[in-house]
Design a protein around this motif. Structure first.
Motif, PDB file in Angstrom:
ATOM      1  N   GLU A   8       0.830  -1.202   0.000  1.00  0.00           N
ATOM      2  CA  GLU A   8       0.000   0.000   0.000  1.00  0.00           C
ATOM      3  C   GLU A   8       0.873   1.265   0.000  1.00  0.00           C
ATOM      4  O   GLU A   8       0.588   2.234  -0.713  1.00  0.00           O
ATOM      5  CB  GLU A   8      -0.918  -0.017   1.221  1.00  0.00           C
TER       6      GLU A   8
ATOM      7  N   ASP B 170       2.386   1.654  -3.475  1.00  0.00           N
ATOM      8  CA  ASP B 170       1.369   2.151  -4.415  1.00  0.00           C
ATOM      9  C   ASP B 170       1.140   3.640  -4.221  1.00  0.00           C
ATOM     10  O   ASP B 170       0.993   4.386  -5.191  1.00  0.00           O
ATOM     11  CB  ASP B 170       0.047   1.408  -4.231  1.00  0.00           C
ATOM     12  N   GLU B 171       1.116   4.080  -2.971  1.00  0.00           N
ATOM     13  CA  GLU B 171       0.905   5.498  -2.672  1.00  0.00           C
ATOM     14  C   GLU B 171       2.059   6.343  -3.214  1.00  0.00           C
ATOM     15  O   GLU B 171       1.843   7.377  -3.849  1.00  0.00           O
ATOM     16  CB  GLU B 171       0.770   5.679  -1.157  1.00  0.00           C
TER      17      GLU B 171
END
Length: 177
Positions: free
Chosen positions: A115, A118-119
């Motif tokens: 996550e 991805d950010e």
């Protein structure tokens, strides 16, 4: 060249504070936008390379792999906001950020590395879109960050060097190549 994007030339040492010399020096390339682009797949592949070690910290009181990447994302946001502000010819004095305060409050330790990667990738892609539209006077524009003068051009090199700095720490101290 109105309306035509210009690639950032290497900044002079007078365009950024001494503190950032370590980051700018890690980017010997002239094409900083190419370097910024090339870091996307590296960060995107980080979760696979870290494997089960994403919660590992190499010493007590040091950040985990997750926290380090969260800090890198915070840096990306701050440096890009400075570049955006100054490229709009707003020479405001923007505050610094204290990583030792910010990182724990990002709650990165509880966020999966996938996550966080991805950010960062989303942030970097958006920042590249913004940087690619800049014209030469915007690259030369500057303002104060942490009460120190810095140009947009220098900030692009700082962004690339900050990521390289932390990737080297991941390699050398965390064993994440």
């Amino acid at each position: 060249s109105l309306g035509r994007p210009v690639r950032a030339m290497r900044p002079a040492e007078s365009e950024y504070p001494e503190y950032f010399r370590k980051y700018v020096s890690l980017v010997p390339e002239e094409d900083v936008l190419g370097v910024l682009e090339s870091q996307i797949p590296v960060i995107d592949g980080l979760p696979a390379r870290a494997g089960a070690n994403e919660t590992f910290a190499y010493a007590p009181g040091k950040w985990s792999v997750r926290e380090l990447l969260g800090h890198v994302g915070d840096g990306e946001r701050v440096f890009a906001y400075r570049a955006l502000t100054f490229s709009r010819f707003d020479s405001a004095s923007l505050p610094g950020f204290d990583e030792t305060t910010w990182t724990p409050h990002g709650h990165f330790a509880g966020v999966p590395l996938r996550e966080l990667a991805d950010e960062f990738v989303a942030l970097r892609r958006a920042n590249l879109q913004m940087l690619r539209r800049l014209e030469e006077p915007q690259w030369q524009a500057g303002g104060l960050g942490s009460n120190q003068p810095i140009t947009v051009r220098a900030l692009a090199f700082v962004m690339a060097g900050h990521v390289r700095h932390h990737l080297a720490i991941l390699r050398d101290r965390y064993g994440v190549a």
